[in-house]
Design an enzyme around this catalytic site. Structure first.
Site, PDB file in Angstrom:
ATOM      1  N   CYS A  98       0.829  -1.207   0.000  1.00  0.00           N
ATOM      2  CA  CYS A  98       0.000   0.000   0.000  1.00  0.00           C
ATOM      3  C   CYS A  98       0.868   1.263   0.000  1.00  0.00           C
ATOM      4  CB  CYS A  98      -0.992  -0.035   1.152  1.00  0.00           C
ATOM      5  SG  CYS A  98      -2.349   1.167   0.940  1.00  0.00           S
ATOM      6  N   HIS A 121      -3.962  -4.811   0.200  1.00  0.00           N
ATOM      7  CA  HIS A 121      -3.565  -5.312   1.524  1.00  0.00           C
ATOM      8  C   HIS A 121      -3.705  -6.829   1.573  1.00  0.00           C
ATOM      9  CE1 HIS A 121      -3.008  -1.554   3.819  1.00  0.00           C
ATOM     10  NE2 HIS A 121      -3.825  -1.059   2.896  1.00  0.00           N
ATOM     11  N   GLU A 153      -2.723  -8.730   3.756  1.00  0.00           N
ATOM     12  CA  GLU A 153      -2.945  -9.154   5.146  1.00  0.00           C
ATOM     13  C   GLU A 153      -4.398  -9.017   5.579  1.00  0.00           C
ATOM     14  OE1 GLU A 153      -2.421  -4.711   5.519  1.00  0.00           O
ATOM     15  OE2 GLU A 153      -1.752  -6.330   4.202  1.00  0.00           O
TER      16      GLU A 153
END
Length: 325
Positions: free
Chosen positions: A192, A295, A297
Site C-alpha cells: 500500500c 492489503h 494481510e
C-alpha cells in the site's frame, strides 16, 4: 531457483528431523533442497510431502503438528550441507510513528495491521526487526508497510489536496530506508503506502485523491463505526514474478487507499491493474523490488493470495543471500 515460484508445505516440527539421529530424514531433506535449487520444483514438493507423511506415520511428528502446516518456499529455506538450519534472514521494517489516539480512523487501521504484515513476513521464515534508522547494515531485506499519505510536496503534487496523516518524520524514515536498500541492492517489498513510497523514491508521482470510478479503492464503513476493505479484482501481468506466484490472470484483492500511482518511477513496471486502470502492483525491471497497492494481510484474503507477495519477496531475499556467499 528458476521458473515457477511455488509453495511447499513444511510441517511444524520437521526441522527436528534433520539431525544426526535421523540420517534418513536429513538426507531426504537435503535432496529436497537439491531438487529445488536445480529447478525440479515438482520433484522437490512431491518428495517433501512424502517425507512429512512418513514422519507422521512412524510417530516422529505428532498429529497436531502435521495439521499445523503453513506455506513456505521450495528451494529457499536455508538448509546447509549438514541439514541443520542457519540463522534466518533479517528483514528491516520501519516503525509506524503516528499516534492513532484521536486521529483519523485510517491511522488506527494502519497501525493495527502492521503486526499482520510482520506475521506474513515471518511465515516465510524471515526474521522481522522494527527499525527507526536508515542504517541497513546486517539486513537482508526491507518491508515497507502501509500508513498515512505522503506529503505531496515530495513529488511536486498539489499540497492543497485532501490528504491525511502526513508525517514528515515518517516520510524521512521510509524514503531513507527505501533509497538505502535500493542503492545496496537489498530486496524490498512494499505494501500500500510502501508501493507509493517506492514509486516516488524512483521519481514517480501520485494521484493525490482518487476520483470516483467503477472500482472502489477506499475503505468503507461497516455500519458499526469500523472501516471495511474495498474488494475488487486486479489483472496480473503475464511474465511477472507475481503472476508466476498467484498462478492466475485475475485475483481478488482488498484495497484501502485513496491515492495511487500517476506516473511510474524510473525502472518500475506495472504488474497488476484494476479495472479502472489504477496500478495495483509494480516490480523493478532490474532491482529485487516488488510492491502491491492492496492489503494481502486483510481478513478474508485466501491464504495463498495473502502469502503470494511475501513468497516472491522471500525468493528475492534468499537469492540475494546466495549471491553474496
Amino acid at each position: 531457483m528458476s521458473g515457477g515460484l511455488v509453495h511447499r508445505y513444511r510441517t511444524t516440527g520437521i526441522d527436528g528431523l534433520a539431525g544426526d539421529e535421523n540420517p534418513f530424514f536429513a538426507c531426504s531433506l537435503w535432496l529436497v533442497e537439491q531438487y529445488a535449487r536445480s529447478g525440479r520444483v515438482a520433484d522437490a514438493r512431491a518428495l517433501l510431502d512424502r517425507v512429512c507423511a512418513l514422519a507422521g506415520d512412524v510417530g516422529l511428528l505428532a498429529e497436531e503438528q502435521r495439521r499445523r502446516t503453513r506455506c513456505v518456499r521450495v528451494g529457499t529455506a536455508p538448509f546447509p550441507d549438514n541439514g541443520r538450519m542457519t540463522a534466518l534472514p533479517r528483514i528491516a521494517m520501519p516503525a509506524r510513528l503516528s499516534d492513532a489516539e484521536g486521529a483519523d480512523a485510517r491511522v488506527g487501521l494502519a497501525n493495527a495491521i502492521f503486526d499482520d504484515v510482520a506475521a506474513l513476513v515471518r511465515a516465510e521464515e524471515l526474521d522481522v526487526v522494527v527499525v527507526r534508522s536508515v542504517d541497513l547494515a546486517g539486513f537482508d531485506g526491507v518491508v515497507l508497510p502501509g500508513g498515512g499519505d505522503l506529503d505531496p510536496a515530495r513529488y511536486g503534487g498539489d499540497t492543497a489536496a485532501s490528504v491525511y496523516d502526513v508525517n514528515a518524520e515518517q516520510d524521512d524514515l521510509d524514503f531513507g530506508i527505501a533509497r538505502a536498500a535500493a542503492e545496496a541492492g537489498i530486496p524490498i517489498l512494499g505494501v500500500c503506502r510502501g508501493l507509493q513510497v517506492l514509486n516516488v523514491a524512483f521519481g514517480g508521482t501520485l494521484v493525490e485523491d482518487l476520483p470516483e470510478s467503477a472500482v472502489r479503492h477506499s475503505p468503507g464503513d461497516d455500519g458499526c463505526g469500523d472501516l471495511e476493505w474495498a474488494w475488487h479484482p486486479v489483472a496480473v501481468a503475464a511474465g511477472s514474478r507475481l503472476r508466476a506466484e498467484v498462478d492466475a490472470d485475475t485475483v481478488p484483492v482488498a484495497s484501502g487507499h485513496h491515492q495511487a500511482v500517476r506516473a511510474l518511477g524510473a525502472g518500475l513496471v506495472a504488474t497488476a491493474i484494476a479495472e479502472d486502470g489504477v496500478v495495483e502492483a509494480v516490480e523493478h525491471e532490474s532491482l529485487p523490488i516488488i510492491a502491491v497497492q492492496w492489503h494481502p494481510e486483510a481478513e478474508g484474503t485466501p491464504a495463498h493470495l495473502a502469502a503470494a507477495p511475501f513468497a516472491v519477496f522471500a525468493d528475492l531475499v534468499h537469492a540475494g543471500r546466495l549471491a553474496a556467499r
